[in-house]
Design a protein around this motif. Structure first.
Motif, PDB file in Angstrom:
ATOM      1  N   ALA A  14       0.857  -1.185   0.000  1.00  0.00           N
ATOM      2  CA  ALA A  14       0.000   0.000   0.000  1.00  0.00           C
ATOM      3  C   ALA A  14       0.893   1.235   0.000  1.00  0.00           C
ATOM      4  CB  ALA A  14      -0.891   0.000   1.232  1.00  0.00           C
ATOM      5  N   ASN A  15       0.524   2.227  -0.785  1.00  0.00           N
ATOM      6  CA  ASN A  15       1.265   3.487  -0.848  1.00  0.00           C
ATOM      7  C   ASN A  15       0.396   4.575  -0.209  1.00  0.00           C
ATOM      8  OD1 ASN A  15       3.391   5.221  -1.586  1.00  0.00           O
ATOM      9  ND2 ASN A  15       2.306   5.842  -3.438  1.00  0.00           N
ATOM     10  N   THR A  16       0.800   5.035   0.964  1.00  0.00           N
ATOM     11  CA  THR A  16       0.038   6.044   1.694  1.00  0.00           C
ATOM     12  C   THR A  16       0.763   7.374   1.605  1.00  0.00           C
ATOM     13  OG1 THR A  16      -0.783   4.360   3.212  1.00  0.00           O
ATOM     14  CG2 THR A  16      -0.993   6.660   3.921  1.00  0.00           C
ATOM     15  N   ILE A  17      -0.008   8.404   1.288  1.00  0.00           N
ATOM     16  CA  ILE A  17       0.523   9.761   1.172  1.00  0.00           C
ATOM     17  C   ILE A  17      -0.250  10.667   2.118  1.00  0.00           C
ATOM     18  CG2 ILE A  17       0.838  11.752  -0.379  1.00  0.00           C
ATOM     19  CD1 ILE A  17       2.552   9.482  -1.311  1.00  0.00           C
ATOM     20  N   THR A  37       3.710   0.336   2.820  1.00  0.00           N
ATOM     21  CA  THR A  37       3.561  -0.679   3.854  1.00  0.00           C
ATOM     22  C   THR A  37       2.950  -1.936   3.243  1.00  0.00           C
ATOM     23  OG1 THR A  37       1.368   0.166   4.439  1.00  0.00           O
ATOM     24  CG2 THR A  37       3.225   0.985   5.729  1.00  0.00           C
ATOM     25  N   SER A  38       3.087  -3.024   3.968  1.00  0.00           N
ATOM     26  CA  SER A  38       2.400  -4.237   3.538  1.00  0.00           C
ATOM     27  C   SER A  38       0.903  -4.027   3.752  1.00  0.00           C
ATOM     28  CB  SER A  38       2.901  -5.452   4.316  1.00  0.00           C
ATOM     29  OG  SER A  38       2.666  -5.268   5.687  1.00  0.00           O
ATOM     30  N   ARG A  51      -8.499  -2.092   6.350  1.00  0.00           N
ATOM     31  CA  ARG A  51      -7.427  -2.077   5.361  1.00  0.00           C
ATOM     32  C   ARG A  51      -6.619  -0.779   5.430  1.00  0.00           C
ATOM     33  NH1 ARG A  51      -7.851  -3.350  -1.113  1.00  0.00           N
ATOM     34  NH2 ARG A  51      -5.897  -4.455  -1.110  1.00  0.00           N
ATOM     35  N   GLU A  52      -7.309   0.346   5.552  1.00  0.00           N
ATOM     36  CA  GLU A  52      -6.623   1.633   5.432  1.00  0.00           C
ATOM     37  C   GLU A  52      -6.142   2.219   6.758  1.00  0.00           C
ATOM     38  OE1 GLU A  52      -7.045   5.681   2.844  1.00  0.00           O
ATOM     39  OE2 GLU A  52      -7.761   3.750   2.142  1.00  0.00           O
ATOM     40  N   LEU A  53      -6.846   1.962   7.847  1.00  0.00           N
ATOM     41  CA  LEU A  53      -6.459   2.545   9.136  1.00  0.00           C
ATOM     42  C   LEU A  53      -5.020   2.201   9.535  1.00  0.00           C
ATOM     43  CD1 LEU A  53      -7.295   4.283  11.562  1.00  0.00           C
ATOM     44  CD2 LEU A  53      -8.209   2.194  12.616  1.00  0.00           C
ATOM     45  N   PRO A  54      -4.568   0.944   9.403  1.00  0.00           N
ATOM     46  CA  PRO A  54      -3.168   0.655   9.762  1.00  0.00           C
ATOM     47  C   PRO A  54      -2.160   1.464   8.936  1.00  0.00           C
ATOM     48  CG  PRO A  54      -4.412  -1.380   9.587  1.00  0.00           C
ATOM     49  CD  PRO A  54      -5.303  -0.289   9.054  1.00  0.00           C
ATOM     50  N   CYS A  55      -2.477   1.720   7.681  1.00  0.00           N
ATOM     51  CA  CYS A  55      -1.576   2.502   6.820  1.00  0.00           C
ATOM     52  C   CYS A  55      -1.472   3.940   7.326  1.00  0.00           C
ATOM     53  CB  CYS A  55      -2.078   2.500   5.379  1.00  0.00           C
ATOM     54  SG  CYS A  55      -2.199   0.871   4.622  1.00  0.00           S
ATOM     55  N   ILE A  56      -2.608   4.539   7.639  1.00  0.00           N
ATOM     56  CA  ILE A  56      -2.622   5.921   8.132  1.00  0.00           C
ATOM     57  C   ILE A  56      -1.922   6.004   9.486  1.00  0.00           C
ATOM     58  CG2 ILE A  56      -4.101   7.809   8.937  1.00  0.00           C
ATOM     59  CD1 ILE A  56      -6.131   6.929   6.781  1.00  0.00           C
ATOM     60  N   LEU A  60       1.317   8.267  10.408  1.00  0.00           N
ATOM     61  CA  LEU A  60       1.186   9.290  11.455  1.00  0.00           C
ATOM     62  C   LEU A  60       2.357   9.264  12.442  1.00  0.00           C
ATOM     63  CD1 LEU A  60      -2.631   9.400  12.239  1.00  0.00           C
ATOM     64  CD2 LEU A  60      -1.167  11.374  11.745  1.00  0.00           C
ATOM     65  N   LYS A  61       3.045   8.155  12.546  1.00  0.00           N
ATOM     66  CA  LYS A  61       4.211   8.074  13.434  1.00  0.00           C
ATOM     67  C   LYS A  61       5.331   9.002  12.974  1.00  0.00           C
ATOM     68  CE  LYS A  61       3.237   3.358  14.839  1.00  0.00           C
ATOM     69  NZ  LYS A  61       3.596   1.948  14.704  1.00  0.00           N
TER      70      LYS A  61
END
Length: 167
Positions: A14-17, A37-38, A51-56, A60-61
């Motif tokens: 997953a590519n989170t921006i 992230t995986s 699906r998306e909450l772990p990426c965000i 955020l860290k």
């Protein structure tokens, strides 16, 4: 600061921006944060947040949130009048309700939600759908309307979507 998040899913990651900007009318971002992230969960209808909450949360860290910061997600915060929440609601709770979370969705949701507002921008006949927790949704309507850009999707949110697809 306003932080807008979106994630794009490829086969194996997953590519989170996150685009950070100073004001609702900002034309350019102040910062861009990115993380690959995986994929934590397969797509599950009605449970997109899994699906998306772990990426965000992972991205955020890398961000030092301050007291008056706001967070935007591509999706819904509230889903109905019975208390069902979407991705943004789960994020609001995961952040211990310390930061307002705003959902700006492009697609409608058929269940009635008295906290959902339809926003028309530019000449578009299709609305954006606004929901929020931790902030008055009605106070947000004029702010979303005045975001930079003359089209339905504000300039920075369009850029955010495009950046998620650049790998």
């Amino acid at each position: 600061m306003i932080y807008a998040f979106d994630t794009y899913y490829l086969d194996d990651f997953a590519n989170t921006i996150c685009i950070a900007f100073d004001d609702w009318s900002s034309e350019k971002e102040s910062h861009i944060f990115q993380e690959k992230t995986s994929i934590a969960s397969d797509y599950e209808s009605g449970a997109f947040y899994k699906r998306e909450l772990p990426c965000i949360m992972s991205l955020l860290k890398k961000i030092q949130l301050q007291e008056d910061d706001l967070i935007i997600v591509d999706g819904y915060v509230t889903l109905n009048d019975d208390g069902k929440i979407g991705l943004g609601g789960y994020l609001f709770n995961a952040l211990e309700q310390k930061y307002p979370v705003i959902g700006i969705a492009k697609n409608g949701f058929s269940v009635t939600d008295s906290q959902r507002r339809s926003i028309y921008r530019g000449e578009s006949k299709s609305p954006l759908f606004l929901t929020a927790m931790g902030i008055d949704v009605d106070a947000l309507v004029p702010k979303i309307q005045r975001m930079h850009g003359s089209y339905r999707i504000p300039t920075l949110l369009k850029k955010l979507d495009q950046l998620t697809r650049v790998v």
